[in-house]
Design an enzyme around this catalytic site. Structure first.
Site, mmCIF file in Angstrom:
data_model
loop_
_atom_site.group_PDB
_atom_site.id
_atom_site.type_symbol
_atom_site.label_atom_id
_atom_site.label_comp_id
_atom_site.label_asym_id
_atom_site.label_seq_id
_atom_site.Cartn_x
_atom_site.Cartn_y
_atom_site.Cartn_z
ATOM 1 C CB CYS A 1 -0.907 -0.010 1.221
ATOM 2 S SG CYS A 1 -2.041 1.404 1.311
ATOM 3 C CG ASP B 1 -0.672 4.053 5.340
ATOM 4 O OD1 ASP B 1 0.238 4.528 6.051
ATOM 5 O OD2 ASP B 1 -1.871 4.096 5.665
ATOM 6 N NE ARG C 1 -0.720 4.873 8.728
ATOM 7 C CZ ARG C 1 -2.007 4.667 9.041
ATOM 8 N NH1 ARG C 1 -2.398 4.859 10.303
ATOM 9 N NH2 ARG C 1 -2.873 4.262 8.130
ATOM 10 C CG HIS D 1 -1.667 -1.150 5.883
ATOM 11 N ND1 HIS D 1 -2.176 -0.157 6.701
ATOM 12 C CD2 HIS D 1 -1.765 -0.674 4.615
ATOM 13 C CE1 HIS D 1 -2.554 0.872 5.963
ATOM 14 N NE2 HIS D 1 -2.316 0.591 4.696
ATOM 15 C CB CYS E 1 -5.812 -0.348 4.590
ATOM 16 S SG CYS E 1 -5.623 0.145 2.862
#
Length: 307
Positions: A121, A123, A125, A177, A180
């Site tokens: 992803c 993302d 993080r 994750h 999400c």
């Protein structure tokens, strides 16, 4: 009225610690050559504070013939510009790595030989190199919103083809994750504009497993289940691609696996989705939604008993 967030500076110690975590070992190199590189990089970005202890007689361009090039009438950024902090962090990171292994970047410039292709992803993080503790050059990466793989995404499939056919990776890791945002958005019916076209891929997965998802009353747990099922769907989409069929037909040893990352703990868990052949793919495709969710429930109960 918005309140500006206080920016937490990254110290040289932080950068050094991150580099040490990569387990890069030091090798011998003439001290003066290392100083050439360090001085050159620091000088180019005009960081006088960082260059006070460097040899002022060093020829700034002698060791780095390919100097940075600027196109267009762009002014040099000042110390308060957001880019200045990023460039400073980059210089500290580069310097820390070269202190531990002076020829690291020279070797890396000659080619890459990663064993892992990571589909994750976007993302911020979920930084694959950092959470896997692997150095630059060890993970080939493709990221998008909610780690979706579909047969119409030529970008993702082109990266997959390069990873499998040219780099000869041994593992294709699809990582979802928890927490999400893309999956959470697909859970509801709100319209977000252009991204709705992308989220439709996740909504289709949700519809395929709607009955079993609705049996999960807790909303957060239902979202976690969709994260897992969405990851499984991407694993199968990779496995169904002509790229993988061709690789397996010619006897190439490459496996697709599904994992999930928990941003609350920093831990990866494998989901039991492993595909290393067309036979494996056929077995996974025969497993229906009811069996998947029953196995998920059994695993959750087993984990509770262990704890």
């Amino acid at each position: 009225m918005s309140t500006a967030q206080t920016e937490v500076p990254i110290s040289n110690t932080d950068i050094v610690n991150q580099v040490e975590d990569l387990k890069i070992t030091a090798t011998e190199e003439p001290h003066h050559h290392r100083n050439h590189h360090i001085h050159h990089l620091l000088h180019k970005y005009n960081t006088s504070k960082d260059t006070e202890n460097e040899d002022e007689n060093v020829d700034q361009d002698s060791c780095c013939p390919r100097t940075p090039v600027t196109f267009g009438p762009s002014p040099t950024v000042g110390d308060t510009h957001g880019l200045a902090r990023l460039l400073k962090n980059n210089r500290m990171w580069s310097r820390a790595i070269r202190e531990r292994q002076p020829d690291f970047f020279e070797k890396g410039s000659k080619g890459q030989q990663p064993k892992v292709f990571w589909i994750g992803c976007s993302d911020s993080r979920v930084p694959e190199n950092e959470l896997l503790q692997l150095a630059p050059g060890e993970v080939f990466t493709h990221r998008n919103i909610a780690n979706v793989v579909v047969s119409t995404d030529l970008n993702c499939l082109s990266v997959l083809q390069y990873a499998v056919e040219v780099l000869k990776v041994e593992q294709v890791v699809v990582c979802g994750h928890y927490g999400c945002g893309g999956v959470a958005a697909a859970m509801g019916d709100h319209s977000y504009g252009l991204i709705d076209h992308w989220l439709a891929n996740i909504k289709e997965v949700k519809q395929q497993h709607q009955h079993n998802l609705e049996t999960i009353k807790d909303e957060e747990e239902r979202c976690r289940a969709l994260v897992e099922i969405n990851c499984r769907n991407s694993v199968l989409a990779v496995a169904k691609s002509p790229i993988m069929k061709s690789a397996w037909d010619r006897g190439q040893n490459v496996e697709i696996v599904g994992v999930v990352y928990d941003i609350q703990t920093g831990l990866l868990s494998e989901l039991g989705y492993h595909v290393a052949s067309m036979d494996d793919l056929s077995r996974h495709l025969r497993v229906d939604s009811n069996a998947l969710f029953a196995a998920r429930k059994d695993n959750a109960e087993a984990l509770q008993q262990q704890s």
